[in-house]
Design a protein around this motif. Structure first.
Motif, mmCIF file in Angstrom:
data_model
loop_
_atom_site.group_PDB
_atom_site.id
_atom_site.type_symbol
_atom_site.label_atom_id
_atom_site.label_comp_id
_atom_site.label_asym_id
_atom_site.label_seq_id
_atom_site.Cartn_x
_atom_site.Cartn_y
_atom_site.Cartn_z
ATOM 1 N N THR A 1 0.827 -1.206 0.000
ATOM 2 C CA THR A 1 0.000 0.000 0.000
ATOM 3 C C THR A 1 0.861 1.256 0.000
ATOM 4 O O THR A 1 0.609 2.207 -0.752
ATOM 5 C CB THR A 1 -0.931 0.003 1.225
ATOM 6 N N ILE A 2 1.878 1.266 0.830
ATOM 7 C CA ILE A 2 2.775 2.430 0.892
ATOM 8 C C ILE A 2 3.516 2.607 -0.425
ATOM 9 O O ILE A 2 3.615 3.720 -0.957
ATOM 10 C CB ILE A 2 3.772 2.268 2.056
ATOM 11 N N LEU A 3 4.033 1.511 -0.977
ATOM 12 C CA LEU A 3 4.765 1.599 -2.237
ATOM 13 C C LEU A 3 3.861 2.098 -3.361
ATOM 14 O O LEU A 3 4.267 2.945 -4.170
ATOM 15 C CB LEU A 3 5.356 0.239 -2.592
ATOM 16 N N HIS A 4 2.644 1.580 -3.419
ATOM 17 C CA HIS A 4 1.704 2.003 -4.448
ATOM 18 C C HIS A 4 1.406 3.497 -4.327
ATOM 19 O O HIS A 4 1.315 4.213 -5.326
ATOM 20 C CB HIS A 4 0.415 1.192 -4.343
ATOM 21 N N THR A 5 1.264 3.975 -3.104
ATOM 22 C CA THR A 5 1.016 5.395 -2.890
ATOM 23 C C THR A 5 2.217 6.228 -3.312
ATOM 24 O O THR A 5 2.066 7.291 -3.926
ATOM 25 C CB THR A 5 0.679 5.656 -1.415
ATOM 26 N N MET A 6 3.403 5.773 -2.997
ATOM 27 C CA MET A 6 4.613 6.484 -3.406
ATOM 28 C C MET A 6 4.712 6.582 -4.925
ATOM 29 O O MET A 6 5.238 7.566 -5.467
ATOM 30 C CB MET A 6 5.856 5.779 -2.864
ATOM 31 N N MET A 7 4.204 5.575 -5.617
ATOM 32 C CA MET A 7 4.236 5.564 -7.075
ATOM 33 C C MET A 7 3.087 6.343 -7.693
ATOM 34 O O MET A 7 2.935 6.366 -8.913
ATOM 35 C CB MET A 7 4.218 4.119 -7.573
ATOM 36 N N GLY A 8 2.268 6.980 -6.858
ATOM 37 C CA GLY A 8 1.194 7.807 -7.357
ATOM 38 C C GLY A 8 -0.185 7.244 -7.134
ATOM 39 O O GLY A 8 -1.184 7.917 -7.369
ATOM 40 N N GLY A 9 -0.282 5.988 -6.690
ATOM 41 C CA GLY A 9 -1.576 5.382 -6.419
ATOM 42 C C GLY A 9 -2.446 5.198 -7.644
ATOM 43 O O GLY A 9 -3.661 5.058 -7.528
ATOM 44 N N THR B 1 -5.191 5.578 3.046
ATOM 45 C CA THR B 1 -5.002 4.254 3.648
ATOM 46 C C THR B 1 -3.552 4.030 4.018
ATOM 47 O O THR B 1 -3.241 3.467 5.067
ATOM 48 C CB THR B 1 -5.460 3.161 2.661
ATOM 49 N N ALA B 2 -2.660 4.485 3.149
ATOM 50 C CA ALA B 2 -1.234 4.280 3.413
ATOM 51 C C ALA B 2 -0.790 5.018 4.662
ATOM 52 O O ALA B 2 0.064 4.540 5.411
ATOM 53 C CB ALA B 2 -0.410 4.744 2.221
ATOM 54 N N ASN B 3 -1.366 6.185 4.919
ATOM 55 C CA ASN B 3 -0.958 6.949 6.083
ATOM 56 C C ASN B 3 -1.378 6.257 7.382
ATOM 57 O O ASN B 3 -0.768 6.457 8.423
ATOM 58 C CB ASN B 3 -1.564 8.349 6.024
ATOM 59 N N LYS B 4 -2.452 5.442 7.327
ATOM 60 C CA LYS B 4 -2.914 4.753 8.520
ATOM 61 C C LYS B 4 -2.081 3.516 8.826
ATOM 62 O O LYS B 4 -1.868 3.163 9.984
ATOM 63 C CB LYS B 4 -4.382 4.361 8.355
#
Length: 691
Positions: free
Chosen positions: A504-512, A629-632
């Motif tokens: 989830t974090i990686l996906h968000t870093m890549m722009g989601g 979601t990634a922040n949680k």
């Protein structure tokens, strides 16, 4: 009255535009090359769709020059030897090593031993024997300066005329270097870009290595297009040509040129290993795991035929340190892919453990807060090297394939992994990392996050064999083993949750956004299925017998213990729902995600609902990815995303910013090569002479 015309579009690269220098609009451009910073050459995304006649004019001029060159080459003899025996006994179509299956650079096979008995007091390689017997490498079947025949040159040229416009190719190469290469790091940008610019200066491809490099460029373009559109480039085409058409053209030309190279040189080169690897990566991004496995097998065979597995071979051939480093990095990647493939497909690896012809871990000199430091700053390939060490650790320590699961041995492996591997990680890559260099190196957070996913996935692999155990077997165990087995089942669930949180974090870093990156899709599905299997048991996770940790230091040494203490079944089910949401979103661009979402939805519907559980089925037909979601979930990983400003900078990054190792004096040949991009291709000849 002032004119109302539109502002003239910027055609120069970003460094030339900011320095107000005249740019030749190529990639890398003349000024960035002269400054020995080709990896910093970057263009604004809008330039990919600007139209200009410069490229067409250059292409037309090159075609005219190629036609004149073809007329000059017609009728020239290919074999200038005056040896009467050569005319009476023409050169065989195949080499002795090819027909007998000998590794040509071996110092221990039959050829080397027989020559040792008759001619030498040492064990020379096959090519040493050839030279000592009076045959020049130019005359051998695998002559590394091998030129193409006029007919083949014409065949190659017909395919080369179909290559997309150079501005399209430049854009895709640039996008690959800045946004895609960090994932596998198969290409070292300064090394590749120096070869890339010299290749464009060639008027006509007349050697096998030049055609091989063309295939490599095309495979890179095809692979890079798999990740477009993206947050930094939202269009579905480049210069009016759709991405699908570009990808199809590149793949078609690359396949035909690769076949020509195989006919002319069955042995191969480093370029062939690399473009075969990119073909496999393309298969993997398309969800074709079996095709990837076959391509990997072919790639490894070529790599072994040119001695990529042995650093002694490169030493005997006298390659400079940078070329040797590229060979080590390529082999390191092959080892990682082979390890991942064998684990996922439950197959025997192509490469055995213990082959550690890998690069050394290097530190780079970097400035942070006005101070120069080499304390613990890894260069860009460090994350890939750590992945190789991770897989090698489990290969040597992990359970034997199809062996019986032993509870105590699994626990011993976990404790040894925590005490030996996790403690050896550099501070920038630890599970509780030092993030002081993240802003200086924008790709470092992504590389670290991918490594953490691999780490927790390896823990899932360690405990996964315990799942099929039935209640009869469990009840037959001694009391202390039942407690240990229950703890390991909870640990497996915690490791799977860490994998999903990391994805989830990686996906968000890549722009989601939509992506075909297998690292997002595959591990989302795998970890979710592990959780679903355990949630089939209404009593899961059961009674917790593990004592809570009393200090942060202990938590760092035992990354699963904190999660084991607080694990709940509801948390696992919610994680499965989030995984299904992600797969359904990615199913719009990935068949792998589509099939995974369909399968996971069926499994989720079979999970029994406990009494008093208010869980409802989530409607994800119009699902939009929620980056909050990634922040949680970051609290469970003791990790934080970059602040909003640095995150926006990471996503909007167009130019290549990477960590460059200190090669010391060993890169003098490379640096000199950058200043002579239009001269003779001596480095090509060295590469071909000494694969």
């Amino acid at each position: 009255m002032q004119g109302t015309g539109r502002k003239r579009p910027v055609s120069s690269c970003i460094p030339c535009y900011s320095k107000k220098q005249k740019c030749n609009h190529e990639y890398p451009c003349n000024n960035c090359t002269r400054r020995r910073r080709p990896e910093e050459c970057a263009y604004y995304p809008s330039q990919a769709v600007q139209t200009t006649s410069l490229a067409e004019t250059q292409k037309e001029r090159m075609n005219n020059e190629n036609e004149n060159e073809n007329e000059k080459n017609v009728g020239l003899p290919l074999d200038l030897s005056s040896n009467n025996y050569s005319r009476i006994n023409p050169e065989p179509k195949h080499s002795l090593a090819e027909l007998y299956g000998y590794f040509e650079d071996s110092s221990l096979n039959t050829l080397a031993r027989e020559y040792h008995l008759e001619f030498s007091s040492s064990f020379p390689s096959y090519y040493t024997m050839v030279r000592n017997l009076g045959l020049d490498e130019e005359e051998t079947r695998h002559g590394l300066r091998q030129r193409l025949t006029p007919n083949i040159i014409d065949e190659v040229q017909r395919d080369m005329d179909r290559i997309p416009d150079r501005q399209v190719v430049d854009f895709l190469v640039q996008y690959f270097m800045s946004e895609v290469n960090w994932m596998d790091q198969l290409i070292h940008p300064p090394w590749f870009l120096s070869q890339y610019q010299r290749w464009w200066a060639i008027r006509q491809l007349t050697r096998v290595s030049e055609v091989e490099f063309a295939v490599l460029i095309l495979r890179i373009c095809s692979y890079a297009s798999q990740f477009l559109p993206s947050p930094s480039y939202t269009l579905d085409g480049i210069r009016g040509v759709s991405l699908a058409d570009i990808r199809h053209t590149c793949d078609d030309i690359a396949t035909k040129l690769a076949a020509i190279c195989n006919r002319c040189d069955s042995r191969g080169s480093l370029f062939r290993v690399q473009h075969l690897a990119f073909l496999g990566l393309r298969y993997l991004s398309e969800g074709k795991s079996n095709a990837f496995c076959e391509a990997l097998n072919h790639t490894i065979r070529v790599a072994q035929s040119i001695g990529l597995h042995s650093d002694a071979v490169t030493s005997r051939h006298g390659l400079n340190e940078l070329d040797r480093e590229m060979r080590r990095r390529t082999f390191c990647n092959l080892y990682i892919w082979d390890s991942i493939s064998s684990r996922q497909l439950d197959r025997v690896p192509f490469l055995p453990s213990g082959l550690r012809n890998w690069p050394l871990m290097r530190l780079v000199s970097a400035e942070n807060g006005g101070t120069q430091s080499e304390a613990d700053v890894p260069e860009e390939f460090t994350s890939r090297l750590l992945q190789a060490r991770l897989f090698d650790f489990w290969r040597n320590l992990g359970p034997i394939q199809d062996s019986e699961y032993v509870i105590t041995e699994a626990e011993d492996r976990y404790e040894k992994f925590c005490s030996e591997f996790l403690t050896s990680l550099p501070s920038s890559f630890k599970l509780h990392p030092d993030k002081s260099w993240d802003k200086r190196f924008p790709k470092l957070p992504l590389q670290r996050q991918l490594l953490h996913i691999f780490i927790f996935e390896s823990l899932c692999w360690n405990y996964r064999p315990l799942l099929p155990k039935d209640m009869g077997y469990i009840q037959s165990l001694p009391a202390y083993k039942r407690v240990l087995l229950s703890s390991q089942k909870r640990g497996l669930a915690v490791a799977a949750l860490h994998v999903l949180d990391g994805v989830t974090i990686l996906h968000t870093m890549m722009g989601g956004s939509h992506t075909r990156f297998p690292g997002i899709i595959f591990y989302t599905f795998e970890a979710a299925v592990l959780l679903a299997y355990q949630c089939m048991d209404l009593d899961f996770p059961g009674v917790n017998h593990d004592a809570p940790l009393n200090s942060e230091a202990k938590a760092k040494r035992d990354p699963l213990r904190v999660g084991i203490t607080n694990l709940t079944r509801e948390e696992c089910i919610q994680a499965i729902h989030r995984s299904l949401n992600r797969l359904r979103m990615l199913a719009e661009v990935s068949s792998m995600a589509e099939v995974g979402a369909h399968t996971l939805a069926g499994i989720l519907n079979k999970i029994p609902i406990a009494e008093g559980d208010n869980r409802k089925t989530t409607d994800t037909s119009n699902y939009q990815y929620d980056s909050t979601t990634a922040n949680k979930v970051t609290d469970s990983l003791h990790s934080e995303l970059p602040d909003s400003s640095s995150f926006d900078e990471l996503i909007s990054l167009v130019g290549l910013q990477e960590m460059s190792p200190n090669w010391e004096p060993l890169t003098s040949d490379f640096a000199d090569g950058l200043t002579a991009v239009t001269g003779p291709l001596e480095s090509w000849d060295v590469q071909k002479e000494n694969p």
